[in-house]
Design an enzyme around this catalytic site. Sequence first.
Site, short mmCIF file in Angstrom:
data_model
loop_
_atom_site.label_atom_id
_atom_site.label_comp_id
_atom_site.label_asym_id
_atom_site.label_seq_id
_atom_site.Cartn_x
_atom_site.Cartn_y
_atom_site.Cartn_z
N ASN A 172 -36.63 66.21 -10.88
CA ASN A 172 -36.36 67.00 -12.07
C ASN A 172 -37.56 67.00 -13.03
O ASN A 172 -38.28 67.99 -13.12
CB ASN A 172 -35.11 66.47 -12.79
CG ASN A 172 -34.56 67.46 -13.80
OD1 ASN A 172 -33.81 68.36 -13.43
ND2 ASN A 172 -34.93 67.33 -15.06
N ASP A 173 -37.76 65.91 -13.73
CA ASP A 173 -38.80 65.88 -14.76
C ASP A 173 -40.20 66.10 -14.21
O ASP A 173 -41.07 66.63 -14.90
CB ASP A 173 -38.75 64.53 -15.51
CG ASP A 173 -37.42 64.32 -16.21
OD1 ASP A 173 -36.88 65.32 -16.74
OD2 ASP A 173 -36.92 63.19 -16.22
#
Length: 462
Positions: free
Chosen positions: A388-389
């Site tokens: 994700n990040d």
Amino acid sequence: MQAIIEIGYLLATLSFLGGLKFMSSPKNAKTGNLIAASGMTLAVVITFISAVTETVPYTNLIILFLAIAVGTVVGKRLSDKVEMTGMPQLVSLFNATGGGCAMLLGLVEANQMDAATAILGNKILLISGLITGAVALTGSIIAERKLAGKVKDRRTKLVIFSARFLLLLMFLLPGLYFIGFIPVEFTVFMYILAVIAMVYGVLFVLPIGGADMPVVISLLNSITGIATAFAGFVYGNKVMIAGGIFVGAAGILLTLLMCKAMNRSLMKVLAGTFKKSKGGAVEEEQEIKGISVSETALALSFAQRVAIVPGYGLAVAQAQHTCGQLQQMLEKRNCEVDYIIHPVAGRMPGHMNVLLAEANVEYSRLKEMDEGNENMSQYDMVLVIGANDVVNPAAENNPDSPVYGMPIIRAHESKQVVVMKRSMGKGYAGVQNDLFGLDNCSILFGDAKVSLQEIINQLKLI
């Protein structure tokens, strides 16, 4: 006999160096582990022989042998049973045992030492080993609990203030003791320091966020190595000194490299602080485009070059083997497949590399972030699985974002991105991922392992 013991320790030390050299490459990491493990086995055997020749009481030898046997059996069972999702927790627990051992050595030696005649240097070494070991013990246990989701972050002012106060105490108390301001016996003083250091270890890790856990694990591992080196100086044991220095130095270097990969200073990580959005900016509503398994399979069937970006979600779904099967199927269709690994992907250093190695993915297929970014525009599709990040474009184009400045894998620069997610939940940084709203990005919802298997089944029909 003494010459044989010294030669044995030298060979053990050289094996540690060789193991570290081999472990610098995922391709040779298994060989490096075997070399280092062989050296450690040799060091234990030599130490046992040394204890026998120095007429150590048989009762102590029996206790030593039983401790080695129990540790071997328990360690083997734990390592055999643990899943890849639990590997970071296991590493933290093993690290805690190393710290606890260093702390106990300090307490045992303090009980046996004649404080009146002991030289100042030995006392300082004992105190240093005790403090670093105690911090590593409780800090690693809290890190394990946080990784397991059993303990939440505690970033309160009271926790941070208490941690800083105890850190100051640990620096001041030894000096005050040596100049006579603390009129207690040395043994009692060591127990006081042990309690303070253990409490500090808890408060030290509590405020640190989950996204920084890989850095914390590496740092605590380094602290354990330093504690081992201090104990080695006390006992005059060369292999303990060398091994401790190697672990301490490697841990510090790895910690700094990961901080650089996250664009975070070590001091900010240790303080448990994270950049906040300016003015409480409201996140823009995104237009999310879903994609089906059949559509994903069809796009992959036409792709000539595909990149896979793995994250912790891949480990949670235990989808590494299925992912490897998809890679092999695509390669049979003359599609080139690469895995692009972010330095801090997963929950500990090298987590994704180990995960993919478990699925027999060839090392040549693993690309570092910078190499992958250079060729990103050439990929027909980037398949993001559980990350994700580390693929959030806000890190490069949104100065108000908490992740701004963190180096990312620029998946958005490829021709098409498919992100495999269970839900629209946010990553560890707790911020919206701008990638999901881009025109070339689609979301494939569902369990990663199930989705990958369905994609494989669809490809067989195309």
